[in-house]
Design a protein around this motif. Sequence first.
Motif, PDB file in Angstrom:
ATOM      1  N   LYS A   3     103.970  34.191  46.196  1.00  6.04           N
ATOM      2  CA  LYS A   3     104.236  32.770  46.416  1.00  6.04           C
ATOM      3  C   LYS A   3     105.704  32.429  46.210  1.00  6.04           C
ATOM      4  O   LYS A   3     106.295  31.661  46.976  1.00  6.04           O
ATOM      5  N   ASN A 382      93.632  20.361  50.979  1.00 13.64           N
ATOM      6  CA  ASN A 382      93.004  21.590  51.482  1.00 13.64           C
ATOM      7  C   ASN A 382      93.997  22.658  51.924  1.00 13.64           C
ATOM      8  O   ASN A 382      93.580  23.771  52.266  1.00 13.64           O
ATOM      9  N   LEU A 383      95.274  22.325  51.965  1.00  8.19           N
ATOM     10  CA  LEU A 383      96.281  23.325  52.337  1.00  8.19           C
ATOM     11  C   LEU A 383      97.316  23.497  51.232  1.00  8.19           C
ATOM     12  O   LEU A 383      98.473  23.823  51.488  1.00  8.19           O
ATOM     13  N   GLN A 384      96.888  23.281  49.988  1.00  6.95           N
ATOM     14  CA  GLN A 384      97.803  23.451  48.860  1.00  6.95           C
ATOM     15  C   GLN A 384      98.396  24.856  48.863  1.00  6.95           C
ATOM     16  O   GLN A 384      97.692  25.837  49.060  1.00  6.95           O
ATOM     17  N   ASN A 385      99.695  24.907  48.626  1.00  9.68           N
ATOM     18  CA  ASN A 385     100.431  26.174  48.471  1.00  9.68           C
ATOM     19  C   ASN A 385     100.615  26.969  49.761  1.00  9.68           C
ATOM     20  O   ASN A 385     101.287  28.008  49.739  1.00  9.68           O
ATOM     21  N   VAL A 386     100.025  26.531  50.902  1.00 12.12           N
ATOM     22  CA  VAL A 386     100.192  27.315  52.125  1.00 12.12           C
ATOM     23  C   VAL A 386     100.858  26.518  53.249  1.00 12.12           C
ATOM     24  O   VAL A 386     101.230  27.104  54.269  1.00 12.12           O
ATOM     25  N   CYS A 402     103.668  25.471  58.222  1.00 10.81           N
ATOM     26  CA  CYS A 402     102.996  26.563  57.529  1.00 10.81           C
ATOM     27  C   CYS A 402     104.027  27.554  56.981  1.00 10.81           C
ATOM     28  O   CYS A 402     105.231  27.379  57.158  1.00 10.81           O
ATOM     29  N   THR A 458      91.117  24.342  58.033  1.00 12.55           N
ATOM     30  CA  THR A 458      92.018  24.554  56.897  1.00 12.55           C
ATOM     31  C   THR A 458      91.666  25.843  56.147  1.00 12.55           C
ATOM     32  O   THR A 458      92.562  26.505  55.621  1.00 12.55           O
ATOM     33  N   ARG A 459      90.385  26.189  56.100  1.00 14.31           N
ATOM     34  CA  ARG A 459      90.009  27.471  55.465  1.00 14.31           C
ATOM     35  C   ARG A 459      90.578  28.643  56.243  1.00 14.31           C
ATOM     36  O   ARG A 459      91.025  29.643  55.657  1.00 14.31           O
ATOM     37  N   GLN A 462      94.245  28.827  55.394  1.00 18.32           N
ATOM     38  CA  GLN A 462      94.383  29.441  54.070  1.00 18.32           C
ATOM     39  C   GLN A 462      94.250  30.960  54.163  1.00 18.32           C
ATOM     40  O   GLN A 462      95.019  31.708  53.571  1.00 18.32           O
ATOM     41  N   LYS A 463      93.284  31.405  54.945  1.00 17.39           N
ATOM     42  CA  LYS A 463      92.997  32.842  55.071  1.00 17.39           C
ATOM     43  C   LYS A 463      94.168  33.602  55.671  1.00 17.39           C
ATOM     44  O   LYS A 463      94.540  34.676  55.154  1.00 17.39           O
ATOM     45  N   SER A 465      97.228  32.788  55.695  1.00 16.18           N
ATOM     46  CA  SER A 465      98.478  32.571  54.975  1.00 16.18           C
ATOM     47  C   SER A 465      98.624  33.473  53.754  1.00 16.18           C
ATOM     48  O   SER A 465      99.659  33.454  53.101  1.00 16.18           O
TER      49      SER A 465
END
Length: 466
Positions: A3, A382-386, A402, A458-459, A462-463, A465
């Motif tokens: 990160k 739903n997109l925290q940190n990505v 992104c 969003t999932r 996340q995947k 990312s």
Amino acid sequence: MAKYETLASQIKQQIERGIWQENEKLPSLRKQAQISGYSLMTVLNAYQLLESQGLISSRERSGFIVTAPTRPSSMNNVQAADAVSINDFVYEVVQASRDPHMFGLGFAYPDPTLYPRQQLNKSIGAAAQQISLTSAMDNFPPGNEELRKIIAKRYAARGMNISPDEIVITAGALEALNLSLQCCIRPGDWVVIESPVFYGAMQALERLGLKVITVAVTPENGLDIAALERAFQNYPVKACWLMSSFQNPIGYSLSDEKKQRIARLLETYDVALIEDDVYAELYASSAPPLPIKHFTTNGNSMLCSSFSKSLVAGYRIGWVAAGRHCMTIQKQQLMTTLATSAPIQMALVDYLKSRNYESHLNQLRKKLIIRKKAMAAFLKENLQNVATIHIDDGGYFLWIECQPQVDTIDIYREALRMHITIAPGKLFTLNNEFAHCFRLNASFELTDTRRALLSKLTRYIQKISV
């Protein structure tokens, strides 16, 4: 990629693009954590990595300062190309958005249910009863006189003195923009556009065989005015196509001070301004924004707008306040589309004179603000940190950034399988600079069904990312 490495890469790109200048202070650790959504420790590790690379340095009581200069090229944030090619991909994305079974987050217009359909239908009926044999001639270029007067009065209410005689009614804002461009250029001329930019600008340049210079626009600062001046200094620029309020796709609006600076540059270098102002009515503040044209004095600016975003998309009624180019644009229109639909012009006159357009606009603005904030909050959760969710006042677009390694074409393809459309960054640029970004239409109400669809998307983001 860890990160902290991802965050360090993002900040490095910002330094390279000139968002952070040499000797400028970066946000504090706590502030950067709030902006990025990362933990304080992740931010600290990212800053330390950038410090080890010689890009920033820690100074006592001052925090972290940028030490590395921006790119040495005098054309930083400026790119030039001899040819433009975008039309095929635009066609693909637009066709996908036409599917009624799709959740149209890539759609360019507001949610159609926000339009006053019943009142507009009544105005169409009233116009049909008024049509005579001379109606077509009465609505030839420059267009319906009553409609032009109404538009001029609306500009006057914003503090702009634009004569009805300067206004030409067109088949939507895109025709207004294209006619404006054609009246001041020749094939092979250089034209400045933004990057990222509304894809219609790139389509026009491709069709007309023009050379393009792109000037960077960022969600943090808007148009890079210093880069714009360097473009004027280094190329024989004939025209500049800009969107100064609620810019599509990123949503940023320039301050009046920046608009004044741009106006002075355009006049100093004798560059024609083609200004796309289609979102002007969709402001979230107490007063509408002023366009760059308001600050110009030489008549070499063309302000283009329409009712498509604020009232109804399908009517295809736009206009250009053309300044000294008014007669040239009328002649071009006669040679191409001949005239804008007479019945539709008359229907809009009936609506604007007999219905409460201001009441509709007030309700529309309120709903867009609520829906935009709701979708932004959902995405941030739903997109925290990505991903970074860029939201600005006014309009109805969100710009999603992104992680650098993510290709939003992959997100676009997967979204289609989920019956969702998005507008990937490739749609708004001549290169891959915004391949990790995409635009979303936030004008739609987030029903339970739509939340479920958006959760699936969003999932997936996340995947990929990780």
